[in-house]
Each structure stands twice: as structure tokens, then as C-alpha cells.
Design an enzyme around this catalytic site. Structure first.
Site, PDB file in Angstrom:
ATOM      1  N   GLU A 443      36.413  38.758  43.788  1.00  0.00           N
ATOM      2  CA  GLU A 443      35.487  39.078  44.886  1.00  0.00           C
ATOM      3  C   GLU A 443      35.359  40.586  45.165  1.00  0.00           C
ATOM      4  O   GLU A 443      35.283  41.021  46.308  1.00  0.00           O
ATOM      5  CB  GLU A 443      35.932  38.356  46.173  1.00  0.00           C
ATOM      6  CG  GLU A 443      36.041  36.854  46.054  1.00  0.00           C
ATOM      7  CD  GLU A 443      34.714  36.164  45.763  1.00  0.00           C
ATOM      8  OE1 GLU A 443      33.659  36.828  45.846  1.00  0.00           O
ATOM      9  OE2 GLU A 443      34.729  34.968  45.447  1.00  0.00           O
ATOM     10  N   GLY A 444      35.349  41.363  44.102  1.00  0.00           N
ATOM     11  CA  GLY A 444      35.223  42.816  44.258  1.00  0.00           C
ATOM     12  C   GLY A 444      36.565  43.493  44.102  1.00  0.00           C
ATOM     13  O   GLY A 444      37.505  43.212  44.833  1.00  0.00           O
TER      14      GLY A 444
END
Length: 604
Positions: A443-444
Site C-alpha cells: 500500500e505504498g
């Protein structure tokens, strides 16, 4: 190994006392729940995890998910767990009553998921992606999409995924090329997606993919990305299912999380893949990112769960492993003495205390952020909802990053506690170390989260979120000053809060000059600096609640329990919080950043 992968006493102390879930239960949205009902839920989740998750953890690593004959073979427990997750409300828990859910607070849902992930960090992943994709449909899909897909997903009959990444477009989603061509009231989808967690597996009746794609003629970049429901099998008019030209072409064999499949999917190989638009055209990335707060809390929670399980495994080992002897008053060892347990060696205790400080502090961070999430939705007034929304925004990159990065450090120390045995497959620490590495990427990456924190969240609304957070911390400092034993630590934290202002003043000078590359060049050291101070705040709160219990005699746990929390806070303030001084020196060095490229060739 014993089933000591989580400490329910600590979890409940954080949930009920330190972060007062009662504040959330008093909101109208959650009025049907009380402490007794939550207690029953958490105890049942722990019992379920003892029986259905923890016993399969090592086996799923040794027998990893893999691609064979055109499909992904997974451990049989995956399908069994998905069915149980539907029956027990693990999937429907966050959804509103009108959507067929249980309307539980995020604080409670995170407590439940944390227990499961500490027991087995593979199985809950299949549920997490199904929840995320179903939420997108309920929030932005039309009635027909909701009716067709959501009920089956909530009951665990159908799984779900979120498909963003392509071979040429990872963090740079503006480079997505998967296409969507209008075809009546639907679209023909063509393209490929990689790194799709839970993307397909043997025995699943259907998988519902939420796919980012570009409608023919859409604007370039992120402004032209739309969101589509693309099932592996299309529902038919007679209630059946037919193939939808979604092909699993490979899987990814990973160093960790081997029981959680990660797939490579192709859409439209035979030009017969149908997708249905979710919401409005060209709004796909906006929709996807509106769900990212919950997803990023989930990543931090998963990392904290692994760090917690690893802490208990290394603590158990240290309490059983004799090695060496204590030093005598002469500074020498007496070879005639019996060997002592390694937990009696100061350096081993240091490593164990670091693990405890990181894992329990991370869980505290997760509960606080989940509380902000709940109150941003359910507070009575718009002003209060906006306040907690801003607090949630600034905390989100931290809650994703600190447990992921420092969780690695924590588990690594656990391996060190075991010495050579920690590197061997006979013991579980090496598995935890392999498993946790991915969480700083999910997620990043850490670099992306750090730029989000410094470049967007600190500056948003003219720094309003940071101001609100500073008030929260200052209030805690003032409350802690009431205890003479805590006052010195409160003063140290107050000084760090002032140091934060100095650091930001120095960094903002670059932004004000328009030198944004220099402003963000050291965003990751800033994340470390900022997170360290926030954890000092959380540990001070934890110690204050423990001190209150000892002083008032209103103890639900033993005196030793509360004393251990205070002791760990003291450890954190001695060994971790001072690191901010060196980080501040790095951040306030106004010379040209050595990481920014120049015309002059340099060797990296």
C-alpha cells in the site's frame, strides 16, 4: 510452541483504558454494542484463532501457495477460513446494517483482526482484500452491482481483490494502460495486473476483481483512470456463473507470506472479458484512495501483529534457554555456578524490551488511529467529524510505516535473542522475519508514505492537522505532569514537541522558496523523527493509565502488569526517544542534499 502469540490483557488494557473504546460506543452509530458484547467477541476470536489459524501457520509456509495447471493451489484451510469468516462476521463486520453488515467500530474490528493476524498472518489477508473490494462497491457502485456481488462477498462465498499494479506501473499509477472499451451497458476489459494478493485460488467459487483501467479516449495520467467490477466468472440470468476471460497466468514465489497467494492476471486474452463501471468515469483513483485509510491501518496492524507474535516467541525462548553465567561482584564468572537463563543477561533483556516497546506501542498507535477513523464517521457534529478526519489523515502514513519499519527491527532483535537457532528453520523467528519484510512495501512504500506525511499531511489546511495533533499531545503532557514519577518524562516529550517545530521551520524554508525537491529529499528521516516522538507520546499515555491504576487501586490486572508498562515507557525514553536529536541534526542541515542528482557525475 504454546499458543502465546498475543497478550489479551495488554490488548484489552489498550482498548478499554488507554484509548477508551467507550467514547466510540457512545456514538449513535454504535449504540447497540457495549463492553460485554465486545468482550465476548474478542474471546471467541481468540478461541477460534487458537484452533483454526495458529496450528496451520508453519505448515502454510512449508507448503506455499503455488501455480499448477492453470490455477493457484493453496492450503485447504484457506477455503475453510473464508467460509468461517463469512459466518462469524469477519467480512461483514465493518458494513452498515442496510448493507447486511454488523456496523462494528473500527477499533473493535482492528482488535479482532490483530488477534487473527498474530496467530496466522496469511489467512486474514484473503478476508482483508474481500472487505476492501466489497466496500468500494457499496460506497460507489449502483444498486445492481451491490445486489449482484456484495451479499456473496460478505458471506465468504466469493472472494475479492483490488487490481492496481501493472508491470510498467507500480507506484506511478498514471502509467496504467489496461483498457476499457464501451460495449452497451458494460465494457470490454483488456490488460494485465501483477502482484494481486488473493487474486485466484483453487476452490474459490468466484473472485470479484476491482480493476483500475482507462476508458478509450480518457485523459492522460491519473485523471483518466476509471474503476470497474471484473469478476472471474460472470453471473448469468439463471443464477449460474460463466467464465469471464480472466486468466491466472502465474504466481509470485516470495521470501515471506508464502501462505498468501500473489498472482499475475490477464484480462481479455480472448477479447471476452466484461467489466462494469463503478461510479463515474475517470474517478477510479479517487474512489480507490478514499478506501486507503482503512487499508493502510490494516498494513500497520498486520506488521504489529507479526512483531507481537515474534516477541512472545523470543520471550518464551529466553525464559527456557540456559546459557552462560551471571557476572559476580568481582566482574568475573564463576564456572562452578549453574548456567543462568538468557533472560537474565542485560543485553538480552534490552532486546526483549525493545521488542515489547515496539510491538505494544504499535498496537496502541493502531487503536488510536482506528478511534480517529470511528469518530470521523460517527461524531454528532460536523465540526467534530472534521477534527477527527484531519487527525486520521495525519496519522495514516505513520500507522502504516512505523509498525512496518520498526517491526522489522523488532523481529530482527528476536532472531538475535535466539542466537544461531534464530537463523534455523527449527524455530519460527526466521519465518516472522521473512513475513514482515513485505509490510514496508504494501500500500505504498516507506518513501511514498514519508512524502505523503511531510508533503501533504503536515501542510494540509495550512497545517491544521498538525495543530490538532499538537494539542492532543500537549494535553497528554499536562495530564502526566500530575504524577511526580512521570513529570520528568512529560518534560522530555514537551522538549521534543518544540524540537519538531524547529525542524519543520527549517524544512518549510525550502518549500517557501519553491525548492520542493529539497523539501522532500529527507522525508523518510522526517518520518522516523516524527514517528519516534509520536510513540513517546503513546508510551507516556500508556504509563499514565498504568500509574493511575496503581495509585487508585482500581486494578483489573496485577500490579506487575502495570509496573511493566511503566518500565517499558522508561526504556523507550532512554533508548529510543533520544535518537530524534541526531535525526533533527540531519533534517536541519541546510546544505545541499547529497541525494539530489546534479550535472556532475557521481557514483552511488
Amino acid at each position: 510452541m504454546a499458543n502465546q502469540y498475543v497478550d489479551l490483557e495488554t490488548l484489552k488494557f489498550l482498548l478499554y483504558k488507554v484509548h477508551s473504546v467507550q467514547d466510540v460506543l457512545e456514538q449513535e452509530r454504535y449504540a447497540e454494542y457495549d463492553k460485554d458484547s465486545i468482550e465476548m467477541l474478542l474471546n471467541s476470536v481468540k478461541d477460534f484463532s487458537d484452533k483454526e489459524l495458529f496450528p496451520y501457520f508453519r505448515e502454510m509456509d512449508e507448503q506455499p501457495a503455488h501455480f499448477k495447471d492453470g490455477e493457484i493451489v493453496v492450503h485447504p484451510q484457506v477455503n475453510k477460513y473464508m467460509k468461517a469468516a463469512g459466518e462469524m462476521g469477519f467480512i461483514s463486520g465493518s458494513f452498515s446494517y442496510e448493507d447486511g453488515g454488523m456496523q462494528l467500530p473500527q477499533m473493535v474490528l482492528n482488535a479482532s483482526a490483530f488477534i487473527q493476524e498474530a496467530a496466522n498472518n496469511y489467512l486474514p489477508g484473503y478476508v482483508g482484500l474481500t472487505v476492501g473490494s466489497a466496500e468500494l462497491i457499496t460506497h460507489f457502485g449502483n444498486k445492481e452491482l451491490n445486489k449482484t456481488y456484495v451479499p456473496k462477498m460478505l458471506e465468504g462465498t466469493w472472494g475479492g481483490t483490488m487490481c492496481l499494479t501493472e508491470p510498467q506501473a507500480g507506484s506511478s499509477l498514471s502509467d496504467i494502460v489496461t483498457s476499457a472499451t464501451p460495449d452497451g451497458d458494460s465494457y470490454k476489459i483488456n490488460g494485465q495486473k501483477i502482484f494481486i494478493s488473493g487474486g485466484d485460488y483453487q476452490g474459490a467459487e468466484n473472485i470479484v476483481h476491482l480493476v483500475l483501467a482507462r476508458i478509450k479516449g480518457a485523459p492522460a495520467g491519473t485523471k483518466g483512470i476509471s474503476l470497474f467490477v471484473v469478476p472471474k466468472k460472470r453471473p448469468t440470468a439463471d443464477g449460474g456463473l460463466t467464465p469471464n476471460d480472466v486468466t491466472t497466468v502465474a504466481d509470485f514465489q516470495k521470501m515471506g507470506q508464502r501462505g498468501y497467494c500473489t498472482t499475475h492476471l490477464f484480462f481479455g486474452d480472448k477479447e471476452d472479458c466484461t467489466g462494469w463501471l463503478v461510479g463515474e468515469p475517470n474517478q477510479g483513483l479517487k474512489y480507490m484512495f478514499l478506501m486507503m485509510n482503512g487499508a493502510r491501518i490494516g498494513v500497520g496492524r498486520g506488521a504489529a501483529a507479526i512483531a507481537t507474535a515474534a516477541y512472545h516467541a523470543s520471550l518464551n525462548y529466553a525464559n527456557e534457554r540456559p546459557q552462560g553465567r551471571k557476572l559476580t561482584s568481582t566482574g568475573k564468572k564463576d564456572a562452578n555456578q549453574e548456567q543462568t537463563l538468557i533472560i537474565n543477561h542485560p543485553d538480552v533483556r534490552r532486546m526483549l524490551l525493545l521488542q515489547k516497546a515496539i510491538s505494544e506501542g504499535s498496537l496502541s498507535l493502531i487503536f488510536l488511529t482506528a478511534k480517529y477513523h470511528d469518530l470521523s464517521l460517527a461524531s454528532a457534529t460536523a465540526e467534530e467529524r472534521e477534527k477527527y478526519r484531519l487527525l486520521l489523515e495525519i496519522m495514516t502514513p505513520v500507522v502504516k510505516t512505523y509498525p512496518s519499519e520498526m517491526g522489522k527491527t523488532s523481529v530482527d532483535n528476536g532472531v538475535q535473542v535466539l542466537g544461531g537457532y534464530g537463523f534455523c528453520s527449527d524455530y519460527v523467528l526466521q519465518q516472522y522475519l521473512r513475513d514482515i519484510r513485505i509490510f514496508a512495501l504494501y500500500e505504498g512504500t516507506t518513501g511514498i508514505q514519508s512524502q505523503d506525511l511531510l508533503g501533504r499531511k503536515v501542510t494540509m489546511n495550512n497545517g491544521e492537522a498538525l495543530k490538532l495533533l499538537s494539542v492532543e499531545i500537549s494535553n497528554s503532557i499536562q495530564a502526566s505532569m500530575a504524577h511526580d514519577s512521570l513529570a520528568p518524562y512529560a518534560k522530555k516529550l514537551a522538549a521534543k514537541l518544540e524540537l519538531t517545530q524547529d525542524v519543520l521551520k527549517s524544512l518549510m524554508g525550502f518549500a517557501m522558496k519553491g525548492d520542493y525537491q529539497r523539501f522532500l529529499a529527507d522525508a523518510t528521516p522526517f518520518m522516523e523523527f516524527f514517528s519516534n516522538i509520536l510513540m513517546g507520546w503513546l508510551w507516556l499515555d500508556l504509563a499514565r493509565e498504568a500509574q493511575n491504576a496503581l495509585v487508585t487501586g482500581n486494578k483489573e490486572n496485577s500490579a506487575e502488569f502495570y509496573e511493566s508498562k511503566i518500565h517499558t515507557m522508561q526504556f523507550y525514553f532512554k533508548y529510543e526517544l533520544p535518537k530524534t536529536t541526531g535525526l533533527a541534526e540531519i533534517l536541519m542541515d541546510n546544505k545541499t542534499a547529497l541525494t539530489i542528482g546534479t550535472d556532475k557525475e557521481v557514483f552511488v
